[in-house]
Scaffold this active site. Structure first.
Site, PDB file in Angstrom:
ATOM      1  N   ASN A  12       0.481  -0.406   7.216  1.00 36.18           N
ATOM      2  CA  ASN A  12       0.813  -0.786   5.828  1.00 36.18           C
ATOM      3  C   ASN A  12       2.152  -0.223   5.376  1.00 36.18           C
ATOM      4  O   ASN A  12       2.377   0.047   4.203  1.00 36.18           O
ATOM      5  CB  ASN A  12      -0.298  -0.375   4.843  1.00 36.18           C
ATOM      6  CG  ASN A  12      -0.184  -0.994   3.454  1.00 36.18           C
ATOM      7  OD1 ASN A  12      -0.614  -0.409   2.458  1.00 36.18           O
ATOM      8  ND2 ASN A  12       0.400  -2.169   3.347  1.00 36.18           N
ATOM      9  N   ASP A 124       5.386  -6.619  15.739  1.00 38.16           N
ATOM     10  CA  ASP A 124       5.483  -5.326  15.066  1.00 38.16           C
ATOM     11  C   ASP A 124       6.896  -4.758  15.245  1.00 38.16           C
ATOM     12  O   ASP A 124       7.314  -4.484  16.366  1.00 38.16           O
ATOM     13  CB  ASP A 124       4.456  -4.361  15.676  1.00 38.16           C
ATOM     14  CG  ASP A 124       4.355  -3.067  14.889  1.00 38.16           C
ATOM     15  OD1 ASP A 124       5.198  -2.839  13.989  1.00 38.16           O
ATOM     16  OD2 ASP A 124       3.422  -2.290  15.165  1.00 38.16           O
TER      17      ASP A 124
HETATM   18  P1  4NP Z   1       2.876  -1.854  10.467  1.00 38.80           P
HETATM   19  O1  4NP Z   1       3.735  -1.071  11.555  1.00 38.80           O
HETATM   20  O2  4NP Z   1       1.472  -1.927  11.015  1.00 38.80           O
HETATM   21  O3  4NP Z   1       3.547  -3.177  10.427  1.00 38.80           O
HETATM   22  O4  4NP Z   1       2.972  -1.077   9.180  1.00 38.80           O
HETATM   23  C1  4NP Z   1       3.352   0.157  12.088  1.00 38.80           C
HETATM   24  C2  4NP Z   1       3.505   1.290  11.329  1.00 38.80           C
HETATM   25  C3  4NP Z   1       3.145   2.521  11.857  1.00 38.80           C
HETATM   26  C4  4NP Z   1       2.643   2.588  13.137  1.00 38.80           C
HETATM   27  C5  4NP Z   1       2.474   1.429  13.890  1.00 38.80           C
HETATM   28  C6  4NP Z   1       2.827   0.214  13.350  1.00 38.80           C
HETATM   29  N1  4NP Z   1       2.293   3.841  13.682  1.00 38.80           N
HETATM   30  O5  4NP Z   1       1.925   3.888  14.862  1.00 38.80           O
HETATM   31  O6  4NP Z   1       2.365   4.840  12.964  1.00 38.80           O
END
Ligand code: 4NP
Length: 154
Positions: A12, A124
């Site tokens: 998020n 991502d």
């Molecule tokens: P999101 O991206 O799911 O698009 O917010 C990520 C944010 C943090 C992490 C992985 C994906 N993480 O591993 O902390």
């Protein structure tokens, strides 16, 4: 239209806040009233502002998201929103497991609303660079437009 939309990714802080921003922009431009939020399936970033690179790309496209704060999906979300829209297939699968029996929200994948991209995930950008955030923005914007079209033609 009485739709309410929750976008869900993992942290998020990247993809779902961008989807929230993109749909907010489209809804505003269309003069519609749709409640829009975002959340993560993970808990690592609860209370954090969006990633600086996400803030930058949203800002570049006219939406300020610096005041957004990450939260985790909660049970009530499944009855509070009409639509819960996952940014990728893994988060959709996780939502299906979390989904209570009395849920009323419809679960879907954002790119299902984009012709030719059914079943696909928004990439991502977290481990990428500014170009990856540009790509994520274009994908969430295409999804937001398609979603809004579905909501307004039903
Ligand atoms: P999101 O991206 O799911 O698009 O917010 C990520 C944010 C943090 C992490 C992985 C994906 N993480 O591993 O902390």
């Amino acid at each position: 239209m009485t739709a309410s939309i929750l976008f869900v990714c993992l942290g998020n802080i990247c993809r779902s806040p961008l989807a929230e921003a993109a749909l907010q922009r489209e809804v505003q431009a269309a003069g519609l009233d749709v409640a829009i939020e975002s959340a993560g399936t993970g808990d690592w970033h609860i209370g954090h502002a969006p990633d600086k690179r996400a803030q930058a790309v949203a800002g570049k496209h006219g939406v300020e998201i610096g005041a957004f704060r990450a939260r985790q999906v909660v049970r009530e979300d499944f009855s509070r929103f009409t639509h819960i829209v996952a940014l990728d297939a893994q988060n959709l699968a996780d939502l299906q497991v979390l989904c209570p029996a009395d849920a009323t929200a419809a679960l879907s994948l954002l790119l299902d609303y984009v012709p030719g991209r059914m079943g696909q995930s928004v990439t991502d950008p977290y481990y990428g660079d500014a170009r990856d955030f540009d790509l994520a923005w274009s994908e969430v914007m295409a999804g937001a437009k398609g979603l809004l079209e579905t909501l307004t033609t039903r």
